[in-house]
Design an enzyme around this catalytic site. Structure first.
Site: not given
Length: 345
Positions: A13, A187, A253, A292, A294, A308, A310, A314
């Site tokens: 990443e 990612s 992205y 964060r 998901d 998961e 984070n 990002g």
């Protein structure tokens, strides 16, 4: 404040991290801080001893940062860029400059940055940094361990098995479609959807190239969401709808690849339930500052599954956390200041 923004590194990443770091750097510069952007691995080469005067230089530390490409980066020649051979994760003068800063803003993603190792080193050295601590970082980085913590806390998560060090799976024992993913990636690098038993071993072999442990997980057909949490409180939910395929590296992205809706079109009851699970996940993993989570929602019965966590979300131009913060009136610059505030607290 004197701030070092750390980005780059040696993970898959890397490009995403550099994009996050440059955006954070510019936001903090605009707020009047003295900011240096450093690649944690390449560092800052200097023939003379570094001093705090570097923070006062009128230079653009982000001028060479490029947009995130559609493919994850080739890291094979990264060591060649280090004069010292690149044995240490910390490049030249990185630790010296971090020691001079009031705080280090971690714009790192993935292994050797988001997995707790740098956080632990900074804890030992007394260097303040943004984000959660070393232990919760390590726990969240390993999806297998994360799922165990979720189950123990009563947070629903997709069923799955973990395979280790090249272990094979009996294709007839797995429900299809399924997801194959490296246990410690980010990612969506090393993540594959498998629809046919004949393709399972190929997906496993590919996933093993990114790490020793691989998860084969129940595929949830439905809608995908993400929920940021700052200082224990959930932000508005964002829905993620890729135009093609699933939310992989390219769709994350490349602008225009995904439709993102915030706040998500959900009933008040489902909104409250998902936000509660996000806050529970934050608590279960012992997080602080921000993170964060998901989620997937099953299309048939609206069941919610937490995929998961984070720990360093990002902060690129297409990233989710800034979009969620914007819905409550928080600009990107405001968000960066807020993350420093809660981290110092």
């Amino acid at each position: 404040m004197k701030i070092v923004v750390l980005a780059g590194g040696t993970s898959t990443e890397r490009d995403v991290s550099l994009s996050s770091g440059s955006k954070i750097y510019r936001a903090l510069k605009n707020r009047g801080h003295q900011v240096i952007l450093l690649d944690v691995y390449l560092g800052y080469e200097s023939e003379t001893p570094v001093t705090e005067q570097l923070f006062e230089l009128d230079v653009d530390w982000a001028k060479d940062i490029q947009a995130v490409s559609a493919e994850h980066p080739d890291l094979s020649h990264l060591k060649d860029l280090r004069r010292d051979g690149g044995k240490s994760m910390f490049g030249p003068n990185v630790l010296a400059l971090c020691n001079m800063a009031d705080i280090v803003f971690l714009g790192l993603h993935g292994a050797n940055g988001e997995d707790g190792r740098i956080q632990a080193a900074f804890d030992l050295m007394g260097i303040p940094y943004t984000g959660t601590g070393y232990l919760s970082s390590a726990l969240a980085m390993d999806k297998h361990i994360t799922k165990q913590f979720f189950r123990n806390a009563g947070i629903p998560t997709p069923a799955g098995i973990t395979l280790k060090c090249g272990e094979k799976a009996d294709p007839s024992s797995v429900p299809y479609p399924c997801m194959v993913k490296t246990a410690c990636g980010g990612s969506s690098v090393g993540t594959y959807r498998v629809d046919d038993p004949r393709d399972l071993q190929k997906a496993l072999d590919d996933a093993y190239t990114f790490g020793d442990d691989v998860i084969v997980e129940q595929y949830i057909s439905g809608r995908e969401f993400s929920v940021g949490v700052i200082d224990g409180k959930a932000l508005p939910i964002i829905e993620i709808a890729p135009l093609e395929g699933f939310y992989d590296y390219k769709n994350k992205y490349q602008p225009g690849s995904t439709i993102e809706t915030c706040p998500a079109d959900l009933s008040p009851e489902l909104t409250a339930e998902m936000q509660r699970y996000a806050e529970m996940a934050y608590e279960a993993l012992g997080m602080r500052s921000y993170a964060r989570m998901d989620f997937m929602m099953d299309a048939s019965d609206h069941s919610i599954y937490c995929l998961e966590a984070n720990t360093l979300p990002g902060m690129t131009p297409t990233s989710l956390l800034p979009q969620e913060a914007a819905v409550i009136g928080m600009s990107f610059e405001d968000l960066c200041e807020k993350l420093i505030e809660v981290s110092l607290k």
